[in-house]
Scaffold this motif. Structure first.
Motif, PDB file in Angstrom:
ATOM      1  N   LEU A 163      -0.727  12.817   0.097  1.00 48.48           N
ATOM      2  CA  LEU A 163       0.230  11.992  -0.633  1.00 48.48           C
ATOM      3  C   LEU A 163       1.384  12.856  -1.173  1.00 48.48           C
ATOM      4  O   LEU A 163       2.549  12.471  -1.096  1.00 48.48           O
ATOM      5  CB  LEU A 163      -0.493  11.251  -1.769  1.00 48.48           C
ATOM      6  N   SER A 178       3.693  13.435   1.536  1.00 53.20           N
ATOM      7  CA  SER A 178       4.557  12.268   1.727  1.00 53.20           C
ATOM      8  C   SER A 178       5.688  12.254   0.696  1.00 53.20           C
ATOM      9  O   SER A 178       6.834  11.946   1.024  1.00 53.20           O
ATOM     10  CB  SER A 178       3.753  10.970   1.582  1.00 53.20           C
ATOM     11  N   ARG A 191      -7.329   3.592   9.420  1.00 55.14           N
ATOM     12  CA  ARG A 191      -6.246   4.539   9.164  1.00 55.14           C
ATOM     13  C   ARG A 191      -6.687   5.938   9.554  1.00 55.14           C
ATOM     14  O   ARG A 191      -7.715   6.423   9.077  1.00 55.14           O
ATOM     15  CB  ARG A 191      -5.851   4.534   7.680  1.00 55.14           C
ATOM     16  N   TRP A 197       0.198   7.660   8.130  1.00 49.54           N
ATOM     17  CA  TRP A 197      -1.003   6.970   8.605  1.00 49.54           C
ATOM     18  C   TRP A 197      -0.683   6.208   9.883  1.00 49.54           C
ATOM     19  O   TRP A 197       0.395   5.647  10.011  1.00 49.54           O
ATOM     20  CB  TRP A 197      -1.505   5.972   7.551  1.00 49.54           C
ATOM     21  N   GLN A 203       0.785  -1.242   0.000  1.00 49.81           N
ATOM     22  CA  GLN A 203       0.000   0.000   0.000  1.00 49.81           C
ATOM     23  C   GLN A 203       0.812   1.285   0.000  1.00 49.81           C
ATOM     24  O   GLN A 203       0.338   2.301  -0.477  1.00 49.81           O
ATOM     25  CB  GLN A 203      -0.896   0.003   1.246  1.00 49.81           C
ATOM     26  N   TRP A 207       2.714   4.798   0.827  1.00 50.44           N
ATOM     27  CA  TRP A 207       2.292   6.038   1.478  1.00 50.44           C
ATOM     28  C   TRP A 207       0.793   6.287   1.355  1.00 50.44           C
ATOM     29  O   TRP A 207       0.229   7.067   2.096  1.00 50.44           O
ATOM     30  CB  TRP A 207       3.070   7.228   0.880  1.00 50.44           C
ATOM     31  N   LEU A 208       0.156   5.618   0.431  1.00 48.64           N
ATOM     32  CA  LEU A 208      -1.282   5.814   0.255  1.00 48.64           C
ATOM     33  C   LEU A 208      -2.093   5.237   1.409  1.00 48.64           C
ATOM     34  O   LEU A 208      -3.186   5.690   1.694  1.00 48.64           O
ATOM     35  CB  LEU A 208      -1.733   5.187  -1.065  1.00 48.64           C
ATOM     36  N   HIS A 209      -1.577   4.177   2.058  1.00 51.62           N
ATOM     37  CA  HIS A 209      -2.420   3.589   3.093  1.00 51.62           C
ATOM     38  C   HIS A 209      -1.708   2.816   4.200  1.00 51.62           C
ATOM     39  O   HIS A 209      -2.313   2.452   5.195  1.00 51.62           O
ATOM     40  CB  HIS A 209      -3.483   2.683   2.457  1.00 51.62           C
ATOM     41  N   CYS A 210      -0.417   2.511   4.056  1.00 55.50           N
ATOM     42  CA  CYS A 210       0.255   1.681   5.061  1.00 55.50           C
ATOM     43  C   CYS A 210       0.710   2.528   6.249  1.00 55.50           C
ATOM     44  O   CYS A 210       0.863   3.731   6.135  1.00 55.50           O
ATOM     45  CB  CYS A 210       1.457   0.983   4.428  1.00 55.50           C
TER      46      CYS A 210
END
Lengths: 357, 416
Positions: free
Chosen positions: B49, B52, B77, B60, A129, A131-134
């Motif tokens: 994003l 990031s 999350r 998250w 996943q 940076w989008l979700h982890c």
């Protein structure tokens, strides 16, 4: 008054027959053989003579509703309203008449999807996943994959590798992305930074201690508060302590590196399944295009394509030519970090007079 | 109403190049979707994003949420930079179990898309690495409504956390001549027997079932599943000598020698002077290579069944482990056979649940206690197919040797 909550229906995994293309449903367990008429297309022939052409496509994997509905439109028009997804997230479409294969391919390509990924191709990179979700990602797996597939699109479209190539990415060294002929994984390189003020309130300390693979974490009192300490000499920087204890920050902008591993092969064909081996590390985590990682992957693919015999997977090719020549061919350094020091590592050392010059 | 778009100079570069871009997809949700909430969520997600990408860090963190009645199945999350990107500060993923073999009708996909449009961000992945359909990005107010709606028309959550996870199976008998078992039946019987353990995480750690219909193992079961079911056969492989001759004529003898005969890992095939082949089936290990090269000429045998390997897993925490053969061959024909497959899984999960340490996968427990203790715990007899070779180290106490030898001969006599 509290609203009455709805009890879930624990139906589990659904029966696939209701969603299965009728030709597959009719010929379940009755297939005779298959052919590969062209890259991206498979032809399966049933014992009764029924034919089914499968057209496989690459997508961005993380689909928006527009893309999903576009795939449905194409399936409604060309594939009798059925789609299947592969392990590597490639949608497959089905036709029963040969003359409908070409229009289906055209429709997919016109909609921006890429037809390919069959037989001796580089299939879509499977990934985690990021940076989008982890919660412990060292990088953005989706971005690495997009940037890399831009460069490998011809290898996806054509099937001219010696054998199939599976590439995976994982956004940390826990390696959820899996084993691949080539795996691009993130390697955290520094121990976690502990915010001692928060540990006692946030973390269940025994479970954090239990999770460390090298027993480097100990309970400790810091500034009069219960906290944890890390033996930095033992720490392998895996980041497994972060999910149960977010004050043990492992994400690090500067010291997160990409590493590349090769030779994972999950098939039993010709040899038993194999795990991936380290070949390169210290590769900069360089968004948004990660050019350094892609360059190494392309070098490995080029050497493999030129050097391997038909049907050899990357692990089999390297086993034949030997690791010294592999490092020479791909122009990568061999370092002390390539020599395993984990459990059972002596099994990986050369205890013979087999030497390559 | 126009929204204030976060600038995304780095992400914009991921729209270049010929491969489909997930960034373009998220931007379509931001710019073109009629639902303003989806526009805003997509915008906020892109903002975080991009942040990031600029700072090279993820933002998250997890938490604990689930739907009413369950304890898991959702990856919670919460954003650590929610103050800057508030519309996506809660961005949970619902793991939904796909049909065995990942078959879909467009009617069903559209129904799922419509529900997700009402309650979620509009981002979906088919499928995550565990095998679930990933509905990425529901906030805390909405996930229960989404689940209720799709649960009513046939979908259920998969596993997350220390529980039985969503299973995976290859396309198998639906479209593959190599299939040696009913993959979808094995898949559904196994995982649906443990529905309670899927939804209520109470095991030492995760437990995964994966099913591949032949030793090509397209599901990567041996490397990735605690319980791997691999289709195989034990009688002779099928040889169509006319097709063999046609293949030799088309490809040439040299090609066949280099790519089929010498590639057999146990030298079980020879090419005859009349361009037919002879297979020594006693030596064949069913690696699938020759069948893969000549699918029209060679086929799997009739006496089909499965091999079961236990204990495969990824790196955390003692390094990657392959599954180990625990059942070399098992027929899956009668209802009794199928029931005994489920019973074996129950034995294994029960034994592991009672004996594993916190956060210890089944394969790690086997490494810690030894295969023999594990086999005794689940009531399975030893078999030479379980090892690459017998023990090398002589430091072992063997005063039970005679009894064990008698057991072996008794079992041999019973089998014959």
């Amino acid at each position: 008054m509290a609203k009455e909550m709805r009890e879930p229906i624990e139906s589990g995994c659904p029966d696939p027959f209701q969603y299965m293309h009728p030709t597959m449903r009719r010929n379940f367990g009755m297939w005779a053989y298959h052919e590969h008429p062209r890259p991206g297309v498979l032809l399966h022939v049933a014992k009764n003579g029924d034919k089914l052409w499968t057209v496989k496509a690459g997508t961005q994997r993380i689909l928006d509703l527009f893309s999903l509905r576009k795939l449905c439109d194409i399936a409604d028009e060309y594939s009798d309203g059925y789609i299947r997804f592969t392990l590597r997230s490639n949608p497959e479409f089905f036709v029963t008449e040969e003359e409908r294969v070409e229009p289906l391919i055209n429709a997919l390509e016109e909609a921006g999807f890429i037809v390919g990924g069959t037989q001796n191709s580089v299939t879509t990179l499977s990934h985690t996943q990021g940076w989008l979700h982890c919660d412990i990602p060292g990088t953005d797996a989706s971005g690495v994959v997009k940037a890399m597939m831009d460069e490998l699109i011809d290898e996806f479209r054509n099937a001219d590798m010696p054998n199939r190539v599976h590439i995976t990415t994982s956004c940390c060294q826990i390696n959820c992305g899996g084993q691949g002929d080539i795996a691009i994984n993130v390697q955290h390189t520094k121990p976690p930074k502990i915010n001692h003020d928060l540990v006692a309130n946030v973390c269940e300390r025994p479970s954090v201690v239990a999770r460390c693979p090298v027993a480097a974490i100990r309970p400790a009192m810091v500034n009069g508060k219960p906290s944890l300490e890390v033996d930095e000499k033992k720490c392998i920087c895996c980041g497994a302590c972060f999910p149960p204890c977010p004050p043990m920050q492992i994400n690090d902008a500067e010291h997160t590196k990409l590493s590349i591993w090769v030779g994972g092969n999950h098939s039993n064909a010709r040899g038993k399944p194999t795990f991936q081996k380290l070949v390169a590390s210290g590769i900069p985590n360089n968004p948004p295009r990660w050019p350094e990682a892609t360059a190494i992957v392309k070098r490995i693919l080029k050497a493999y394509n030129e050097g391997a015999k038909d049907w050899e997977r990357i692990n089999e090719w390297i086993e034949r030519i030997g690791w010294p020549r592999f490092f020479e061919e791909v122009e990568l350094p061999f370092t002390k970090y390539h020599i395993d020091n984990w459990r059972g590592s002596r099994k990986s050392l050369n205890s013979s007079a087999y030497i390559r010059f | 109403m126009a929204i204030d778009k976060y600038p995304t100079p780095m992400l914009d570069q991921l729209e270049e190049g010929p491969w489909p871009s997930f960034i373009s997809g998220i931007k379509r949700l931001r710019d073109e979707h009629p639902n303003e909430k989806i526009n805003k969520v997509a915008n906020s997600l892109l903002g975080q994003l991009e942040h990031s990408y600029e700072t090279r860090k993820g933002y998250w963190k997890g938490g604990t949420i689930s739907v009413y009645g369950y304890g898991g199945g959702i990856i919670p999350r919460f954003s650590e930079v929610g103050h800057a990107f508030p519309e996506s500060k809660e961005f949970h993923t619902l793991r939904v179990q796909p049909p065995a073999g990942n078959h879909y009708s467009t009617a069903m996909l559209r129904q799922l898309a419509d529900s997700w449009e009402k309650y979620g961000s509009g981002l979906i992945t088919f499928h995550g690495q565990t095998g679930n359909i990933m509905f990425i990005g529901a906030d805390s107010d909405q996930y229960q409504h989404f689940f209720d709606e799709i649960n009513d028309y046939g979908w259920d959550l998969g596993g997350a956390g220390p529980c039985v996870r969503t299973a995976m199976s290859c396309v198998g008998a639906a479209r593959c001549e190599m299939s040696c078992t009913n993959e979808q039946k094995a898949h559904r019987l196994l995982v649906n027997n443990f529905t309670d353990d899927v939804h209520r995480p109470a095991l030492p750690y995760k437990f995964k079932f994966k099913i591949s219909g032949c030793p090509n193992d397209c599901q990567n079961a041996i490397e990735r599943a605690d319980f791997a079911v691999i289709g195989t056969w034990r009688d002779d492989m099928k040889v169509n000598q006319d097709e063999v001759k046609a293949f030799v004529e088309k490809k040439g003898r040299q090609y066949v020698i280099d790519n089929v005969i010498t590639r057999c890992p146990t030298n079980a095939i020879s090419l005859n002077d009349d361009d037919t082949i002879t297979v020594n089936n006693k030596d064949c290990v069913r690696c699938m290579h020759c069948l893969n090269v000549m699918p029209k000429a060679l086929g799997v045998g009739d006496d089909k069944g499965v091999t079961i390997l236990i204990g495969g897993k990824r790196t955390l925490k003692i390094g990657d482990l392959m599954g180990t053969v625990v059942v070399p061959f098992k027929k899956l024909e009668t209802e009794e056979d199928w029931e005994s497959l489920v019973e074996l899984a129950e034995e294994i999960i029960d034994f592991w649940a009672e004996n594993a340490l916190e956060h210890e996968r089944c394969g790690e427990m086997i490494e810690r206690i030894g295969l023999v203790n594990f086999l005794e715990g689940i009531g399975v007899e030893v078999d030479p197919n379980m090892v690459n070779h017998p023990r090398e180290c002589s430091y072992v106490r063997m005063d039970g040797w005679d009894e064990e030898a008698i057991k072996w001969f008794d079992r041999q006599a019973e089998a014959s």
